[in-house]
Design a protein around this motif. Structure first.
Motif, mmCIF file in Angstrom:
data_model
loop_
_atom_site.group_PDB
_atom_site.id
_atom_site.type_symbol
_atom_site.label_atom_id
_atom_site.label_comp_id
_atom_site.label_asym_id
_atom_site.label_seq_id
_atom_site.Cartn_x
_atom_site.Cartn_y
_atom_site.Cartn_z
ATOM 1 N N GLU A 192 0.810 -1.219 0.000
ATOM 2 C CA GLU A 192 0.000 0.000 0.000
ATOM 3 C C GLU A 192 0.846 1.274 0.000
ATOM 4 O OE1 GLU A 192 -0.155 -1.649 4.304
ATOM 5 O OE2 GLU A 192 -0.040 -2.416 2.251
ATOM 6 N N ASN A 193 2.146 1.136 0.287
ATOM 7 C CA ASN A 193 3.034 2.306 0.289
ATOM 8 C C ASN A 193 3.892 2.400 -0.975
ATOM 9 O OD1 ASN A 193 2.082 2.982 2.821
ATOM 10 N ND2 ASN A 193 3.680 1.856 3.891
ATOM 11 N N ILE A 194 3.611 1.519 -1.931
ATOM 12 C CA ILE A 194 4.414 1.456 -3.148
ATOM 13 C C ILE A 194 3.665 2.111 -4.314
ATOM 14 C CG2 ILE A 194 5.400 -0.153 -4.848
ATOM 15 C CD1 ILE A 194 6.996 -0.133 -2.288
ATOM 16 N N ASN A 195 4.396 2.869 -5.098
ATOM 17 C CA ASN A 195 3.841 3.517 -6.280
ATOM 18 C C ASN A 195 3.678 2.467 -7.394
ATOM 19 O OD1 ASN A 195 3.553 4.911 -8.761
ATOM 20 N ND2 ASN A 195 4.524 6.730 -7.899
ATOM 21 N N ILE A 196 2.429 2.096 -7.687
ATOM 22 C CA ILE A 196 2.145 1.042 -8.666
ATOM 23 C C ILE A 196 2.678 1.404 -10.054
ATOM 24 C CG2 ILE A 196 0.319 -0.321 -9.788
ATOM 25 C CD1 ILE A 196 0.637 -0.925 -6.805
ATOM 26 N N ARG A 197 2.546 2.670 -10.414
ATOM 27 C CA ARG A 197 3.029 3.097 -11.732
ATOM 28 C C ARG A 197 4.535 2.880 -11.862
ATOM 29 N NH1 ARG A 197 1.248 8.905 -13.810
ATOM 30 N NH2 ARG A 197 -0.777 7.852 -13.720
ATOM 31 N N LYS A 198 5.255 3.121 -10.762
ATOM 32 C CA LYS A 198 6.708 2.947 -10.793
ATOM 33 C C LYS A 198 7.077 1.466 -10.970
ATOM 34 C CE LYS A 198 10.894 4.554 -8.498
ATOM 35 N NZ LYS A 198 11.505 5.314 -7.407
ATOM 36 N N ILE A 199 6.279 0.570 -10.375
ATOM 37 C CA ILE A 199 6.511 -0.868 -10.561
ATOM 38 C C ILE A 199 6.299 -1.236 -12.031
ATOM 39 C CG2 ILE A 199 5.729 -3.210 -9.983
ATOM 40 C CD1 ILE A 199 4.840 -2.116 -7.262
ATOM 41 N N GLN A 200 5.220 -0.726 -12.617
ATOM 42 C CA GLN A 200 4.920 -1.014 -14.022
ATOM 43 C C GLN A 200 6.029 -0.520 -14.940
ATOM 44 O OE1 GLN A 200 1.129 0.981 -14.221
ATOM 45 N NE2 GLN A 200 -0.032 -0.836 -13.589
ATOM 46 N N GLU A 201 6.552 0.665 -14.631
ATOM 47 C CA GLU A 201 7.650 1.223 -15.433
ATOM 48 C C GLU A 201 8.916 0.372 -15.298
ATOM 49 O OE1 GLU A 201 8.028 5.206 -14.005
ATOM 50 O OE2 GLU A 201 6.234 5.927 -15.055
#
Length: 408
Positions: A192-201
């Protein structure tokens, strides 16, 4: 309390030891204590003091062993600065040059010394001996370890029962040994503290797709981590399951050798290497994966396993005492002993998403107990004990001197 942490390595270098030091410093400061760090300067050949971070970096010469540097064992230029801190306790994290400096400084200025033993050095002597004089080298390591820890430290901290047994059963260590597993800043790994968009990138950058099943390893790329085990197992796994990828996060002295093996075996699409990863970016790499794997027998604790569990990854660990205290087999992870067992258990998780989801949930629940607050509280208790022991020792010396003078 005014605390001095002495260590050979600190940021920007990344390792389990540095993570441990960072977490301890932050947690102690949160509790209102003042923490200073004395470390080697890994990027320059000069003294540097960061007033804001309270970090003193001492110049040294490269040792040829990864990024480490050998500093003076008593750098005069640093003494006056450290004296001005008026330390209540010194906490050494290394047995080498900076550790020796901590010991000498503590002795000269009568400051209690707490030491944490992080590394099973018997598993690392191949860097020095290149396979020769193994027996005598191990004896020398034992002598050196006992000398540093028993004759100089007021109190000793170890992270696991495995290390405790080394000191109490093998080395016959007589002083107090406190088992305190290193805490981590668990919140920064929560989904919940992780930027999902950054993971996708990041996944896109790594060439990972939704169809891929990703095994993550995080750590130093060196012989003692037994990474060959993972590489050879991967070679077999992808024959039937080409969508299984192994993501190896980190750098180290044997990276080129592993990359050559991967190219030779035509596994470049299935085994992905990163270079050094910034400390703040590490959580994103865990969140690219489905399971975490390690075949290392040389850990004193294995902080990366806790980080992976906190990230919601299912850990697959070689059966070693370092991991037994942090993971429960068939509840929140799996232990293996052979390559066959590893592949079989991995495929079980690969094929059973329900089991994988359940294990991941349980892994996070267990890892949440490894926060930094509890860690700092336990370490503070040891500091207080060391300060009391030092006072007792001083009082004893004064009493003896008084008795001698009375006798005269």
């Amino acid at each position: 309390m005014r605390i001095g942490i002495f260590s050979e390595t600190y940021t920007p270098y990344i390792s389990g030891l540095v993570t441990s030091e960072l977490m301890l410093k932050k947690a102690l400061e949160k509790k209102g204590h003042t923490v200073y760090v004395v470390t080697a300067n890994l990027t320059d050949f000069k003294y540097e003091y960061n007033e804001e971070e309270r970090v003193l970096r001492i110049p040294g010469i490269p040792t040829g062993i990864y990024d480490s540097r050998l500093t003076s064992i008593y750098p005069i230029a640093a003494v006056n600065k450290i004296k001005s801190w008026n330390l209540d306790v010194i906490h050494s994290q290394t047995e080498f040059a900076i550790g020796t400096f901590a010991r000498l400084f503590a002795k000269q200025y009568n400051i209690p010394l707490v030491h944490t033993y992080h590394t099973m050095y018997e598993d690392y002597i191949h860097y020095i001996t290149k396979g020769y004089f193994q027996k005598s080298s191990k004896k020398l390591v034992e002598y050196f370890t006992k000398f540093y820890c028993e004759t100089t430290a007021t109190e000793l901290i170890v992270p696991t029962n495995k290390t405790y047994k080394l000191f109490k059963e093998k080395y016959k260590f007589e002083k107090n040994v406190h088992i305190i597993p290193t805490g981590i800043e668990v919140e920064r790994f929560f989904k919940e503290n992780i930027n999902i968009r950054k993971i996708q990138e990041l996944k896109k950058h790594l060439g990972l797709t939704k169809k891929d099943f990703v095994i993550v390893f995080v750590g130093r790329l060196a012989q003692e981590k037994n990474i060959e085990f993972l590489l050879k197992s991967q070679k077999e796994l992808v024959k039937k399951h080409p969508n299984i990828k192994l993501l190896i996060v980190g750098d180290g002295p044997d990276k080129e050798e592993y990359e050559s093996y991967v190219k030779k075996e035509k596994l470049t699409q299935n085994i992905l290497f990163t270079n050094k990863v910034a400390w703040e970016d590490i959580p994103y790499y865990y969140h690219c994966g489905d399971v975490f794997a390690t075949a290392s027998h040389t850990e004193t604790q294995g902080l990366t396993v806790i980080e992976a569990m906190t990230s919601g990854l299912v850990p697959l660990c070689i059966k070693d005492e370092s991991f037994i205290s942090m993971m429960t087999d068939d509840l929140n992870g799996k232990f293996f002993e052979t390559e066959e067992e590893y592949r079989s258990q991995l495929l079980e998780l690969y094929n059973d998403k329900t089991k994988r989801t359940y294990f991941a949930k349980q892994a996070r629940i267990q890892a949440e107990h490894c926060g930094t607050n509890h860690y700092a509280n336990q370490v503070l208790e040891v500091y207080e004990r060391a300060i009391k022991e030092k006072k007792k020792y001083r009082f004893g010396l004064i009493s003896k001197l008084h008795e001698k003078l009375k006798g005269k």
